[in-house]
Design a protein around this motif. Structure first.
Motif, PDB file in Angstrom:
ATOM      1  N   PHE A 109       0.835  -1.205   0.000  1.00  0.00           N
ATOM      2  CA  PHE A 109       0.000   0.000   0.000  1.00  0.00           C
ATOM      3  C   PHE A 109       0.871   1.257   0.000  1.00  0.00           C
ATOM      4  O   PHE A 109       0.587   2.229  -0.721  1.00  0.00           O
ATOM      5  N   ILE A 110       1.931   1.260   0.813  1.00  0.00           N
ATOM      6  CA  ILE A 110       2.802   2.431   0.918  1.00  0.00           C
ATOM      7  C   ILE A 110       3.465   2.742  -0.422  1.00  0.00           C
ATOM      8  O   ILE A 110       3.464   3.895  -0.883  1.00  0.00           O
ATOM      9  N   ILE A 111       4.023   1.723  -1.052  1.00  0.00           N
ATOM     10  CA  ILE A 111       4.736   1.925  -2.313  1.00  0.00           C
ATOM     11  C   ILE A 111       3.790   2.399  -3.403  1.00  0.00           C
ATOM     12  O   ILE A 111       4.120   3.299  -4.192  1.00  0.00           O
ATOM     13  N   THR A 112       2.601   1.809  -3.457  1.00  0.00           N
ATOM     14  CA  THR A 112       1.633   2.207  -4.481  1.00  0.00           C
ATOM     15  C   THR A 112       1.223   3.668  -4.328  1.00  0.00           C
ATOM     16  O   THR A 112       1.235   4.436  -5.293  1.00  0.00           O
ATOM     17  N   SER A 113       0.873   4.063  -3.109  1.00  0.00           N
ATOM     18  CA  SER A 113       0.421   5.442  -2.880  1.00  0.00           C
ATOM     19  C   SER A 113       1.554   6.436  -3.057  1.00  0.00           C
ATOM     20  O   SER A 113       1.348   7.548  -3.576  1.00  0.00           O
ATOM     21  N   SER A 114       2.781   6.071  -2.665  1.00  0.00           N
ATOM     22  CA  SER A 114       3.915   6.988  -2.847  1.00  0.00           C
ATOM     23  C   SER A 114       4.241   7.165  -4.331  1.00  0.00           C
ATOM     24  O   SER A 114       4.623   8.264  -4.757  1.00  0.00           O
ATOM     25  N   LYS A 146      12.441  18.529  -1.708  1.00  0.00           N
ATOM     26  CA  LYS A 146      12.787  17.511  -0.711  1.00  0.00           C
ATOM     27  C   LYS A 146      11.729  17.442   0.384  1.00  0.00           C
ATOM     28  O   LYS A 146      11.365  16.346   0.842  1.00  0.00           O
ATOM     29  N   LEU A 147      11.224  18.602   0.783  1.00  0.00           N
ATOM     30  CA  LEU A 147      10.171  18.639   1.793  1.00  0.00           C
ATOM     31  C   LEU A 147       8.905  17.963   1.270  1.00  0.00           C
ATOM     32  O   LEU A 147       8.255  17.190   1.995  1.00  0.00           O
ATOM     33  N   CYS A 148       8.563  18.226   0.017  1.00  0.00           N
ATOM     34  CA  CYS A 148       7.370  17.609  -0.589  1.00  0.00           C
ATOM     35  C   CYS A 148       7.522  16.099  -0.705  1.00  0.00           C
ATOM     36  O   CYS A 148       6.569  15.345  -0.475  1.00  0.00           O
ATOM     37  N   VAL A 149       8.723  15.649  -1.048  1.00  0.00           N
ATOM     38  CA  VAL A 149       8.977  14.211  -1.164  1.00  0.00           C
ATOM     39  C   VAL A 149       8.842  13.529   0.194  1.00  0.00           C
ATOM     40  O   VAL A 149       8.202  12.473   0.316  1.00  0.00           O
ATOM     41  N   CYS A 150       9.430  14.132   1.220  1.00  0.00           N
ATOM     42  CA  CYS A 150       9.314  13.570   2.575  1.00  0.00           C
ATOM     43  C   CYS A 150       7.862  13.544   3.025  1.00  0.00           C
ATOM     44  O   CYS A 150       7.402  12.568   3.647  1.00  0.00           O
ATOM     45  N   LEU A 151       7.131  14.619   2.721  1.00  0.00           N
ATOM     46  CA  LEU A 151       5.721  14.693   3.082  1.00  0.00           C
ATOM     47  C   LEU A 151       4.912  13.626   2.338  1.00  0.00           C
ATOM     48  O   LEU A 151       4.007  13.012   2.909  1.00  0.00           O
ATOM     49  N   CYS A 152       5.265  13.388   1.085  1.00  0.00           N
ATOM     50  CA  CYS A 152       4.586  12.375   0.287  1.00  0.00           C
ATOM     51  C   CYS A 152       4.752  10.992   0.911  1.00  0.00           C
ATOM     52  O   CYS A 152       3.778  10.236   1.047  1.00  0.00           O
ATOM     53  N   TRP A 153       5.974  10.661   1.304  1.00  0.00           N
ATOM     54  CA  TRP A 153       6.217   9.345   1.902  1.00  0.00           C
ATOM     55  C   TRP A 153       5.578   9.226   3.286  1.00  0.00           C
ATOM     56  O   TRP A 153       5.030   8.169   3.632  1.00  0.00           O
ATOM     57  N   PHE A 154       5.627  10.311   4.052  1.00  0.00           N
ATOM     58  CA  PHE A 154       4.996  10.282   5.375  1.00  0.00           C
ATOM     59  C   PHE A 154       3.486  10.064   5.252  1.00  0.00           C
ATOM     60  O   PHE A 154       2.902   9.257   5.984  1.00  0.00           O
ATOM     61  N   CYS A 155       2.872  10.788   4.347  1.00  0.00           N
ATOM     62  CA  CYS A 155       1.430  10.639   4.136  1.00  0.00           C
ATOM     63  C   CYS A 155       1.091   9.237   3.642  1.00  0.00           C
ATOM     64  O   CYS A 155       0.056   8.669   4.018  1.00  0.00           O
TER      65      CYS A 155
END
Length: 329
Positions: A109-114, A146-155
């Motif tokens: 699920f994490i990989i798909t949504s990221s 970089k902030l957006c990428v981190c936020l994407c993975w966190f979400c």
């Protein structure tokens, strides 16, 4: 008769609760293992090259390439974890236990949504670069990306936990027998997931790239009409615009291929077995995973810097002092 039945069970000692072993022909299973294992190894190797290339060479530290690295990390995990897990689930019994099954579904699920989030960010990046080029360097900075990428993975981690929290707290609750690995999403959660990770992001991606396509065509025509009468300064500007248009085209191919592989996967994951048989259902899942192998191939076809970096990595020239400052663009 009991011996024959026992020979077909995943756990013969558990006669009343063990799943039966898959009944696919041996030659078919071996061929599937060879093909999928080869794709898995190739996916891991190619995406590792992307990650090393952008991480090592300073000239490649651009906002767009940071997004490509995030996508490459997702694709790398697909080849390293999801493909082998899917091979095990479809062609053999699940011997890793209920907890590993729950974690596998969670990571899936994490990989798909990221991956979906990365595609949205890539579309936004190209939208600003083509439709608002004068403000691109101020709005799209490495720090913000970089902030957006981190936020994407966190979400993605938080969002995915909502769908598998019951399975994580009670591993194996949805398995009908030992040796099985399934995940069940109720109708409400499925409807929310349909909107959040399919309808909204895919619609946004399509709208953004349609806008990018229209503006790109207009700019290309404008450059062709004025190419014979430009000053030196204007020539530099045109070169920059051509570079952005080329990047938009390359990433456009990336997005289109992703949508072609992603849409069937998501439709079948929602419909379950009601629309397709087991073989067809497995095919669309493998198609989605195969997209992770295609992305680096697209980079190699359209990005000279990636082909150059592969040569430097394979020949171990990146181990030389100062190699990170090599001119790549």
């Amino acid at each position: 008769m009991e011996v024959e039945d026992g020979a077909e069970l995943c756990f013969p000692q558990l006669l009343n609760s063990s799943c039966r072993k898959p009944t696919s022909p041996c030659s078919e299973v071996v061929l599937l293992h060879i093909v999928l294992s080869s794709i898995s190894v190739l996916t891991v190797a190619l995406n590792l090259l992307v990650i090393i290339s952008v991480s090592h060479f300073r000239q490649l530290h651009t906002p767009t390439n940071i997004l490509l690295v995030s996508l490459a990390v997702s694709d790398f995990l697909v080849g390293l974890l999801l493909m082998p897990g899917e091979i095990l689930r479809k062609t053999a019994c699940w011997f890793l236990g209920d907890l590993m099954c729950s974690l596998y579904n969670y990571v899936s699920f994490i990989i798909t949504s990221s991956s979906v989030g990365d595609m949205v960010l890539i579309s936004l990046d190209r939208y600003v670069a083509i439709c608002d080029p004068l403000h691109y360097t101020t709005r799209i900075t490495e720090r913000r990306v970089k902030l957006c990428v981190c936020l994407c993975w966190f979400c993605s981690v938080f969002y995915s936990s909502l769908f598998v929290k019951d399975d994580l707290t009670q591993p194996g609750r949805y398995n009908s027998c030992y040796g099985e690995c399934v995940v069940v999403v109720d109708q409400i959660a499925g409807a929310v997931d349909l909107v959040m990770t399919f309808i909204v992001p895919v619609s946004l991606i399509i709208v953004l790239y349609m806008r990018v396509f229209v503006v790109a065509v207009f700019q290309a025509r404008a450059m062709r009409s004025h190419i014979t009468a430009v000053t030196l300064q204007h020539s530099v500007t045109l070169t920059a615009k051509k570079s952005e248009l080329k990047a938009a085209r390359t990433l456009g191919v990336l997005v289109v291929v992703f949508l072609i592989c992603f849409c069937p996967y998501y439709c079948v994951s929602l419909a379950g077995d009601s629309l397709l048989n087991a073989s067809s259902g497995s095919f669309v899942f493998y198609l989605f995973y195969f997209n992770s192998c295609l992305n680096p191939v697209i980079y190699a076809m359209f990005y000279p810097w990636f082909r150059k970096s592969i040569k430097l990595i394979v020949t171990l020239q990146i181990l030389q002092p100062g190699s990170c400052a090599t001119k790549m663009l």
